[in-house]
Design an enzyme around this catalytic site. Structure first.
Site, PDB file in Angstrom:
ATOM      1  N   TYR A   1      -2.031  -0.573  10.950  1.00  0.00           N
ATOM      2  CA  TYR A   1      -2.164  -1.260   9.655  1.00  0.00           C
ATOM      3  C   TYR A   1      -0.956  -0.965   8.766  1.00  0.00           C
ATOM      4  O   TYR A   1      -0.300  -1.883   8.258  1.00  0.00           O
ATOM      5  CB  TYR A   1      -3.460  -0.817   8.943  1.00  0.00           C
TER       6      TYR A   1
ATOM      7  N   THR B   1       0.809  -1.209   0.000  1.00  0.00           N
ATOM      8  CA  THR B   1       0.000   0.000   0.000  1.00  0.00           C
ATOM      9  C   THR B   1       0.847   1.267   0.000  1.00  0.00           C
ATOM     10  O   THR B   1       1.989   1.249   0.482  1.00  0.00           O
ATOM     11  CB  THR B   1      -0.895  -0.015   1.269  1.00  0.00           C
TER      12      THR B   1
ATOM     13  N   LYS C   1       2.045  -3.419   7.254  1.00  0.00           N
ATOM     14  CA  LYS C   1       2.336  -3.595   5.827  1.00  0.00           C
ATOM     15  C   LYS C   1       3.791  -3.204   5.538  1.00  0.00           C
ATOM     16  O   LYS C   1       4.470  -3.849   4.734  1.00  0.00           O
ATOM     17  CB  LYS C   1       1.376  -2.750   4.971  1.00  0.00           C
TER      18      LYS C   1
ATOM     19  N   GLU D   1       0.239   3.583   1.914  1.00  0.00           N
ATOM     20  CA  GLU D   1       0.211   4.107   3.291  1.00  0.00           C
ATOM     21  C   GLU D   1       1.533   3.905   4.019  1.00  0.00           C
ATOM     22  O   GLU D   1       1.763   4.519   5.058  1.00  0.00           O
ATOM     23  CB  GLU D   1      -0.930   3.455   4.084  1.00  0.00           C
TER      24      GLU D   1
END
Ligand code: NAD
Ligand code: DAU
Length: 357
Positions: free
Chosen positions: A165, A139, A169, A141
């Site tokens: 989260y 991602t 990741k 993010e």
């Protein structure tokens, strides 16, 4: 049919949002077999792939990527030439409520999958060894948050994850990199922006807003609603993954994004406008309700996807408005899908997150 063939692709998390779209696209456009390894958490729905039930090219294995003996068995039985790793806990708000499952699946699970892939790959020889790929789907993010005038994230942007989260990741991305650097496992990593489209669980912004609006419920916009995301229609993401599997350079990372930066309030208003046109009824915008902000909320994401555009020739086929129109139409035509996923467990989550049902 004997699935033990080098033409098989192992997809993890294939019953989730992107995974379902990816498998449906893949089998519609390529001669391949697919093994879908999915634990079927609240986010996994095998009904998304019901059309493949009698397709001899498709096999479903219900299982956990943290179950190393099972993962080893899947490799030994199906002998995939590629892994597309999508299985994850994916919702930021859930990770804020409690991160245990995120640490377990996203970090530990990725580690076990890498370990099993490495063992399998090491025993291959010649072209089979050469052609093997492990594509890790991550991602944007992981890069943290941008200010309003900052340039978009490139593949060289510093990792600065802000939520449990995104931290999980980021950790998984580092493990993937380490397995390439240390053991030579032929990996590719992608860092993609916000996806939207059919089969997305109605906890994420776009489907949640469509679902609530249809039900006449409040549309909860966090904080001032001016947080910006770079939206990408899911089939454009799937196309990028397929191309990278065949043409991506081993060991490289690729940013994938739609170049469609929109604030959340713009997205919600556009959904309301489409519903007004496609399902005339109440004035949907009156349902907009500003609510308490997400803790640690990243202000803005933007993706510079020039690397994949230049190297692979990928360009998204959907603008935000064409993709959003398709999405709203899909949810309007698939109300029974929404009802089937909004079970007791879903309602419990909504109560916890928004203190309402
Ligand atoms: P999703 O939550 O819709 O689906 C995740 C799937 O993984 C589900 O089918 C679930 O059952 C399965 N799963 C969860 N834990 C598992 C485990 N331990 N073992 C086996 N299966 C397990 O997620 P999504 O939105 O489809 O995202 C897929 C991947 O893409 C994730 O890795 C996510 O981080 C990444 N990603 C998502 C987006 C997005 O906007 N949705 C954007 C960029 C990257
Ligand atoms: O950027 C890629 C990421 O996009 C993926 O890695 C994640 O798996 C995916 O969930 C998504 O993360 P976001 O946190 O950006 O998506 P979400 O749909 O949860 O929220 C999008 C924006 O909308 C965010 O700024 C928070 C806001 N929001 C979200 C919800 C659920 C609201 O204002 N109200 C809401 O009820």
């Amino acid at each position: 049919m004997n699935m033990a063939t080098t033409q098989s692709i192992l997809v993890t998390g294939g019953a989730g949002f992107i995974g379902s779209n990816f498998i449906l696209d893949l089998l519609a456009s390529e001669k391949t077999r697919v093994i879908n390894l999915d634990k079927l958490t609240y986010a996994g729905n095998p009904a998304n792939l019901a059309t493949l039930e009698n397709d001899p090219r498709y096999a479903f294995v219900r299982g956990d990527i943290c179950d190393l003996p099972l993962v080893r068995k899947v490799f030994a039985t199906h002998r995939p030439w590629a892994v597309v790793h999508l299985a994850a806990e994916s919702h930021v708000d859930r990770s804020i409520q409690g991160a245990d499952d995120f640490i377990r699946t996203n970090i530990q699970g990725t580690f076990y999958l890498l370990q099993a892939a490495r063992e399998f790959w090491q025993d291959l020889a010649g072209a089979e060894k050469e052609n093997f790929r492990f594509l890790h789907v991550s991602t944007d993010e992981v890069y943290g948050s941008l200010g309003s005038t900052d340039p978009a994230f490139t593949e060289n942007s510093r990792y600065a994850p802000n939520s449990p989260y995104s931290a999980s990741k980021a950790a998984s991305d580092h493990l993937v990199r380490a397995f390439h650097q240390t053991y030579g496992l032929p990996v590719l990593t992608t860092n993609c922006s916000n996806n939207y489209g059919p089969y997305q669980f109605p906890e994420k912004l776009v489907p949640l807003m469509i679902h609530n609006a249809i039900g006449g419920k409040p549309l909860p916009v966090y904080g001032d609603g001016l947080y910006v995301r770079d939206w990408l229609y899911v089939s454009d993401h799937c196309e990028a993954l397929r191309r990278l599997l065949h043409r991506g350079t081993v060991g490289q990372t690729y940013n994938i994004g739609g170049g469609s930066g929109k604030s959340n309030i713009e997205v919600v208003r556009e959904i309301c406008g489409l519903l007004q046109e496609l399902r005339p009824g109440p004035k949907y915008e009156t349902l907009i309700s500003y609510v308490q902000d997400r803790p640690g909320h990243d202000r803005r994401y933007a993706i510079d996807s020039s690397k994949i555009r230049t190297e692979i020739g990928w360009v998204p086929q959907h603008s935000f408005s064409s993709g959003l129109r398709k999405t709203v139409q899909w949810y309007l035509h698939n109300q029974e899908w929404i009802s089937s996923v909004t079970t007791g467990a879903y309602r419990k989550w909504v109560e916890l997150q928004y203190h309402t049902v």
